[in-house]
Scaffold this active site. Structure first.
Site: not given
Length: 231
Positions: A76, A78, A99, A115, A139, A179
């Site tokens: 959490g 970000w 997430d 997912d 990320d 990322k």
């Protein structure tokens, strides 16, 4: 406990019982990481928080009233920064986070455990959004196999999935941040981003470990279809 070359105290973890060497090295790195210690002092959920802070301070992605999607949000960090900077804590902006793992409540953030690979995930996210987003950030990290080429392809595939979703929900002028890792496997991804955004650049925040190939791709000025400049 010993001092390193900077004069800071360095914590060493003994290998005992069933603890593997890899676990010992990871724990040592965490205990001696200044960003981990700083995150605890500042009340942030992870050291990754400082990566987004640095990127946003330089490129000004997050502005009051914006709508942000945070993919791979747990734990959490970000989402915390996004909620504060767009005003979601005060009900002025919106942060939608997902997430695969559970995530504790973050003020101003709407979180759903799901997912992102699931076939219905994009549709559910669009329903949660209820409109267009200003920023899509990811990320997320793929599970590794230890086989370099396979891992690179998995990581790029995850970024491509996030980029495709961003292309479906972003407002004109929106931004995409994800990322990735330095490799030669992302040429097609970069080519697509160059077509869809005004500028595309790689950034490596100071909070990214210097011995890691981790970096972030930042695409700004969503327009779709027009050539962009790779910086």
């Amino acid at each position: 406990m010993a001092k390193d070359t900077t004069g800071r105290m360095h914590v060493q973890v003994k290998t005992g019982g069933k603890r593997k060497l890899s676990s010992k090295l990871w724990l040592e790195r965490q205990l001696n990481d200044p960003y981990v210690a700083q995150a605890k002092r500042d009340g942030y959920r992870s050291r990754a928080t400082y990566k987004l802070i640095e990127i946003d301070d330089k490129y000004h992605l997050l502005k009051p009233g914006m709508t942000v999607v945070d993919l791979g949000a747990a734990p959490g960090g970000w989402s915390q920064i996004a909620a504060r900077r767009v005003g979601a804590e005060a009900g002025k902006g919106k942060v939608i986070a997902i997430d695969l793992l559970e995530m504790g409540e973050v003020p101003g953030v709407t979180f759903t455990q799901m997912d992102f690979h699931a076939q219905d995930a994009p549709e559910k996210l669009r329903a949660m959004l209820g409109g267009r987003a200003d920023v899509v950030m990811s990320d997320m990290a793929a599970n590794t196999t230890g086989h370099r080429k396979t891992d690179q392809l998995r990581i790029v595939g995850l970024v491509e999935l996030a980029a495709h979703f961003a292309g479906e929900v972003l407002k004109p002028g929106g931004s995409f941040l994800a990322k990735t890792f330095q490799s030669g496997a992302d040429a097609e991804l970069l080519a697509q981003l160059k077509r869809d955004y005004a500028t595309v650049r790689h950034v490596k925040p100071a909070a990214s470990r210097q011995d890691s190939s981790e970096r972030y791709v930042l695409a700004m000025g969503f327009r779709g279809g027009e050539p962009a400049e790779l910086l």
